[in-house]
Design a protein around this motif. Sequence first.
Motif, PDB file in Angstrom:
ATOM      1  N   ILE A  61      10.812  -7.512  20.492  1.00 30.24           N
ATOM      2  CA  ILE A  61       9.858  -7.674  19.389  1.00 30.24           C
ATOM      3  C   ILE A  61      10.475  -6.990  18.180  1.00 30.24           C
ATOM      4  O   ILE A  61      10.533  -5.762  18.110  1.00 30.24           O
ATOM      5  CB  ILE A  61       8.494  -7.061  19.738  1.00 30.24           C
ATOM      6  N   SER A  62      10.979  -7.788  17.248  1.00 25.00           N
ATOM      7  CA  SER A  62      11.713  -7.186  16.130  1.00 25.00           C
ATOM      8  C   SER A  62      10.789  -6.545  15.108  1.00 25.00           C
ATOM      9  O   SER A  62      11.160  -5.564  14.467  1.00 25.00           O
ATOM     10  CB  SER A  62      12.616  -8.219  15.455  1.00 25.00           C
ATOM     11  N   GLN A  63       9.577  -7.100  14.935  1.00 25.52           N
ATOM     12  CA  GLN A  63       8.632  -6.431  14.064  1.00 25.52           C
ATOM     13  C   GLN A  63       7.260  -7.080  14.162  1.00 25.52           C
ATOM     14  O   GLN A  63       7.108  -8.229  14.588  1.00 25.52           O
ATOM     15  CB  GLN A  63       9.095  -6.439  12.606  1.00 25.52           C
ATOM     16  N   ALA A  64       6.253  -6.317  13.776  1.00 24.47           N
ATOM     17  CA  ALA A  64       4.890  -6.810  13.631  1.00 24.47           C
ATOM     18  C   ALA A  64       4.417  -6.419  12.238  1.00 24.47           C
ATOM     19  O   ALA A  64       4.710  -5.321  11.762  1.00 24.47           O
ATOM     20  CB  ALA A  64       3.983  -6.212  14.706  1.00 24.47           C
ATOM     21  N   MET A  65       3.722  -7.327  11.574  1.00 28.99           N
ATOM     22  CA  MET A  65       3.305  -7.093  10.190  1.00 28.99           C
ATOM     23  C   MET A  65       1.860  -7.517  10.003  1.00 28.99           C
ATOM     24  O   MET A  65       1.439  -8.556  10.508  1.00 28.99           O
ATOM     25  CB  MET A  65       4.216  -7.876   9.235  1.00 28.99           C
ATOM     26  N   LEU A  66       1.104  -6.702   9.287  1.00 27.13           N
ATOM     27  CA  LEU A  66      -0.265  -7.031   8.922  1.00 27.13           C
ATOM     28  C   LEU A  66      -0.430  -6.779   7.427  1.00 27.13           C
ATOM     29  O   LEU A  66      -0.337  -5.640   6.967  1.00 27.13           O
ATOM     30  CB  LEU A  66      -1.275  -6.190   9.705  1.00 27.13           C
ATOM     31  N   SER A  67      -0.644  -7.856   6.685  1.00 29.47           N
ATOM     32  CA  SER A  67      -0.850  -7.766   5.243  1.00 29.47           C
ATOM     33  C   SER A  67      -2.327  -7.987   4.944  1.00 29.47           C
ATOM     34  O   SER A  67      -2.925  -8.960   5.429  1.00 29.47           O
ATOM     35  CB  SER A  67      -0.002  -8.828   4.525  1.00 29.47           C
ATOM     36  N   SER A  68      -2.930  -7.100   4.156  1.00 25.19           N
ATOM     37  CA  SER A  68      -4.367  -7.171   3.865  1.00 25.19           C
ATOM     38  C   SER A  68      -4.607  -7.104   2.362  1.00 25.19           C
ATOM     39  O   SER A  68      -3.952  -6.350   1.646  1.00 25.19           O
ATOM     40  CB  SER A  68      -5.127  -6.024   4.546  1.00 25.19           C
ATOM     41  N   ARG A  69      -5.551  -7.918   1.921  1.00 27.68           N
ATOM     42  CA  ARG A  69      -5.970  -7.922   0.521  1.00 27.68           C
ATOM     43  C   ARG A  69      -7.480  -7.756   0.493  1.00 27.68           C
ATOM     44  O   ARG A  69      -8.220  -8.523   1.121  1.00 27.68           O
ATOM     45  CB  ARG A  69      -5.578  -9.241  -0.165  1.00 27.68           C
ATOM     46  N   PHE A  70      -7.956  -6.737  -0.204  1.00 27.66           N
ATOM     47  CA  PHE A  70      -9.384  -6.438  -0.301  1.00 27.66           C
ATOM     48  C   PHE A  70      -9.846  -6.693  -1.734  1.00 27.66           C
ATOM     49  O   PHE A  70      -9.414  -5.985  -2.656  1.00 27.66           O
ATOM     50  CB  PHE A  70      -9.657  -4.985   0.093  1.00 27.66           C
ATOM     51  N   GLU A  71     -10.690  -7.704  -1.911  1.00 25.50           N
ATOM     52  CA  GLU A  71     -11.246  -8.002  -3.232  1.00 25.50           C
ATOM     53  C   GLU A  71     -12.449  -7.098  -3.452  1.00 25.50           C
ATOM     54  O   GLU A  71     -13.520  -7.311  -2.880  1.00 25.50           O
ATOM     55  CB  GLU A  71     -11.643  -9.470  -3.305  1.00 25.50           C
ATOM     56  N   LEU A  72     -12.287  -6.068  -4.283  1.00 24.70           N
ATOM     57  CA  LEU A  72     -13.355  -5.105  -4.505  1.00 24.70           C
ATOM     58  C   LEU A  72     -14.403  -5.653  -5.469  1.00 24.70           C
ATOM     59  O   LEU A  72     -15.590  -5.388  -5.326  1.00 24.70           O
ATOM     60  CB  LEU A  72     -12.771  -3.790  -5.018  1.00 24.70           C
ATOM     61  N   ASN A  73     -13.960  -6.377  -6.474  1.00 27.39           N
ATOM     62  CA  ASN A  73     -14.838  -7.136  -7.363  1.00 27.39           C
ATOM     63  C   ASN A  73     -13.972  -8.170  -8.069  1.00 27.39           C
ATOM     64  O   ASN A  73     -12.843  -8.425  -7.644  1.00 27.39           O
ATOM     65  CB  ASN A  73     -15.592  -6.219  -8.354  1.00 27.39           C
ATOM     66  N   SER A  74     -14.458  -8.764  -9.132  1.00 36.61           N
ATOM     67  CA  SER A  74     -13.715  -9.851  -9.781  1.00 36.61           C
ATOM     68  C   SER A  74     -12.441  -9.363 -10.462  1.00 36.61           C
ATOM     69  O   SER A  74     -11.547 -10.169 -10.745  1.00 36.61           O
ATOM     70  CB  SER A  74     -14.600 -10.548 -10.806  1.00 36.61           C
ATOM     71  N   ASP A  75     -12.332  -8.046 -10.722  1.00 40.60           N
ATOM     72  CA  ASP A  75     -11.175  -7.508 -11.444  1.00 40.60           C
ATOM     73  C   ASP A  75     -10.255  -6.665 -10.567  1.00 40.60           C
ATOM     74  O   ASP A  75      -9.048  -6.623 -10.799  1.00 40.60           O
ATOM     75  CB  ASP A  75     -11.631  -6.656 -12.637  1.00 40.60           C
ATOM     76  N   TRP A  76     -10.826  -5.968  -9.595  1.00 36.05           N
ATOM     77  CA  TRP A  76     -10.071  -4.999  -8.809  1.00 36.05           C
ATOM     78  C   TRP A  76      -9.808  -5.505  -7.398  1.00 36.05           C
ATOM     79  O   TRP A  76     -10.671  -6.114  -6.767  1.00 36.05           O
ATOM     80  CB  TRP A  76     -10.839  -3.678  -8.716  1.00 36.05           C
ATOM     81  N   SER A  77      -8.606  -5.202  -6.888  1.00 37.89           N
ATOM     82  CA  SER A  77      -8.266  -5.521  -5.501  1.00 37.89           C
ATOM     83  C   SER A  77      -7.344  -4.441  -4.960  1.00 37.89           C
ATOM     84  O   SER A  77      -6.630  -3.771  -5.705  1.00 37.89           O
ATOM     85  CB  SER A  77      -7.594  -6.897  -5.397  1.00 37.89           C
ATOM     86  N   ALA A  78      -7.387  -4.266  -3.636  1.00 36.00           N
ATOM     87  CA  ALA A  78      -6.511  -3.315  -2.947  1.00 36.00           C
ATOM     88  C   ALA A  78      -5.645  -4.086  -1.968  1.00 36.00           C
ATOM     89  O   ALA A  78      -6.107  -5.031  -1.317  1.00 36.00           O
ATOM     90  CB  ALA A  78      -7.335  -2.265  -2.213  1.00 36.00           C
ATOM     91  N   HIS A  79      -4.368  -3.677  -1.870  1.00 35.31           N
ATOM     92  CA  HIS A  79      -3.398  -4.398  -1.047  1.00 35.31           C
ATOM     93  C   HIS A  79      -2.670  -3.402  -0.142  1.00 35.31           C
ATOM     94  O   HIS A  79      -2.229  -2.339  -0.597  1.00 35.31           O
ATOM     95  CB  HIS A  79      -2.370  -5.111  -1.930  1.00 35.31           C
ATOM     96  N   THR A  80      -2.529  -3.751   1.114  1.00 34.80           N
ATOM     97  CA  THR A  80      -1.758  -2.936   2.049  1.00 34.80           C
ATOM     98  C   THR A  80      -0.903  -3.837   2.927  1.00 34.80           C
ATOM     99  O   THR A  80      -1.279  -4.972   3.222  1.00 34.80           O
ATOM    100  CB  THR A  80      -2.673  -2.087   2.960  1.00 34.80           C
ATOM    101  N   VAL A  81       0.255  -3.321   3.329  1.00 30.98           N
ATOM    102  CA  VAL A  81       1.109  -3.992   4.304  1.00 30.98           C
ATOM    103  C   VAL A  81       1.497  -2.950   5.345  1.00 30.98           C
ATOM    104  O   VAL A  81       2.101  -1.929   5.016  1.00 30.98           O
ATOM    105  CB  VAL A  81       2.371  -4.592   3.671  1.00 30.98           C
ATOM    106  N   LEU A  82       1.121  -3.213   6.585  1.00 29.37           N
ATOM    107  CA  LEU A  82       1.408  -2.311   7.702  1.00 29.37           C
ATOM    108  C   LEU A  82       2.471  -2.956   8.575  1.00 29.37           C
ATOM    109  O   LEU A  82       2.338  -4.119   8.974  1.00 29.37           O
ATOM    110  CB  LEU A  82       0.136  -2.059   8.500  1.00 29.37           C
TER     111      LEU A  82
END
Length: 328
Positions: A61-82
Motif C-alpha cells: 500500500i503505497s499511500q492512502a489520502m483523504l482530502s476534505s473541503r468544509f464549506e463554512l458559509n458562502s465566503d469561507w471554506s476549510a481544506h485539509t489533506v490527510l
Amino acid sequence: MIINKWHTLALFSVVGLPIQAFAEHDGQLTVTAVRGDQLSSYQRKGIGLYRYDQEHDGVVISQAMLSSRFELNSDWSAHTVLNAHPDPELTVGFTQAYLQYQPLTASRYKWAVKAGGFYPKMSLENPQSGWMSPYNYTNSAINTWIGEEVRAFGLEASIKRPGRQFRSNHSFEGVASVFKGNDPAGTLLSWRGFAMHDRQTTFNERIDFATPNSFNWYQLSKQAEHVEPFEEVDGRFGYYVGAHWDYQKRSQLRVYYYDNNGDPGALNTDTGQYAWDTRFLSVAWLYKVNKQTRIIAQLLDGKTSMGPHRGVDNDFYSHFVLLSHKLD
C-alpha cells in the motif's frame, strides 16, 4: 483504488449564531506491485534515488489520502489533506491544511485569500485532490522534489480575470504569497539529488538520506543526516509570485518565482537543520490536443546555498515533457 466522493452536512452554532457546514470528502488508496531497486533506498540511508528497494518487493500500500473541503458559509471554506504512508515506518499526517476566503462579488474580477499550509499552484502534473497526479504513479523529478521539500506556511492572495466574464478566450490569474517554515528546502537536492516517486512529506516529518563524506568536514559536521523541510530556522519571511494564463481551457501556462529568503548561516543546533537560501523559477505548460490526449511540460531552474560564507553553493535544473493519452 479510488474511493468515490461523499458529502456531509452539519448544523451547529457559535455564540448563538447558527452555522450550516457542508463537507465534501475525496479519498484514494493506492496499491502498488513493487520490484525494488538493487540500491538501498535513501529512506534507509542508502544511495538509491527511488522510494523502494528490494526489501519492498511484492504488493504494498503505497499511500492512502483523504482530502476534505468544509464549506463554512458562502465566503469561507476549510481544506485539509490527510496522508498515510507505510514507509520507512507508518506515518499519518497532514500534507495541507488551510482556510480560504473567496467572497461572492459583483465584480468581474475574482479574488481569494488563504492561510495555512499548502502547495504553491505551480504544478500542472498534479491537479487532482490531495495534489495527486492522474498521469503517472511516479511523479517527475521536479514534482517529486516539490512534494518532498516545498510547502508554504503563511498567506496567499490571488486575483483572477475570467475570460468568460470579459467575452474573451483568455483568462489570467496573479498569485502572491508570504510564508515561513520552509527554511531547509534544498537540503535533499544538495545531499541526495533529485529522486522520482509519489510520496508527499507530511507536516513535522523528517526524511533520511545517506551520509556524504563531506559531513566529516568541521564546517558541515553540525548538519543532521536527515531533513525536516518545514522547520522555521531563521525567523525570516519567504515569498513567491506566480502568473497563470489559460486559453479556452486548452492551453495553460503557469510561471512562478519562489524564494524562501533563507539565511544560510542560521542553524538550529537542536535539530541540525540549516536555513538554506533557496530560490527557483518554475515554468509549466499544458496543451490539450483533444479530449483524450494532452502534453505537459515543466522547467525548474534555481540555486540553493547554506553554511557560513555559503560554503555549499549549488545550482539545480530539471525539465520534462509528458505525453498522456486516455483510452475510452
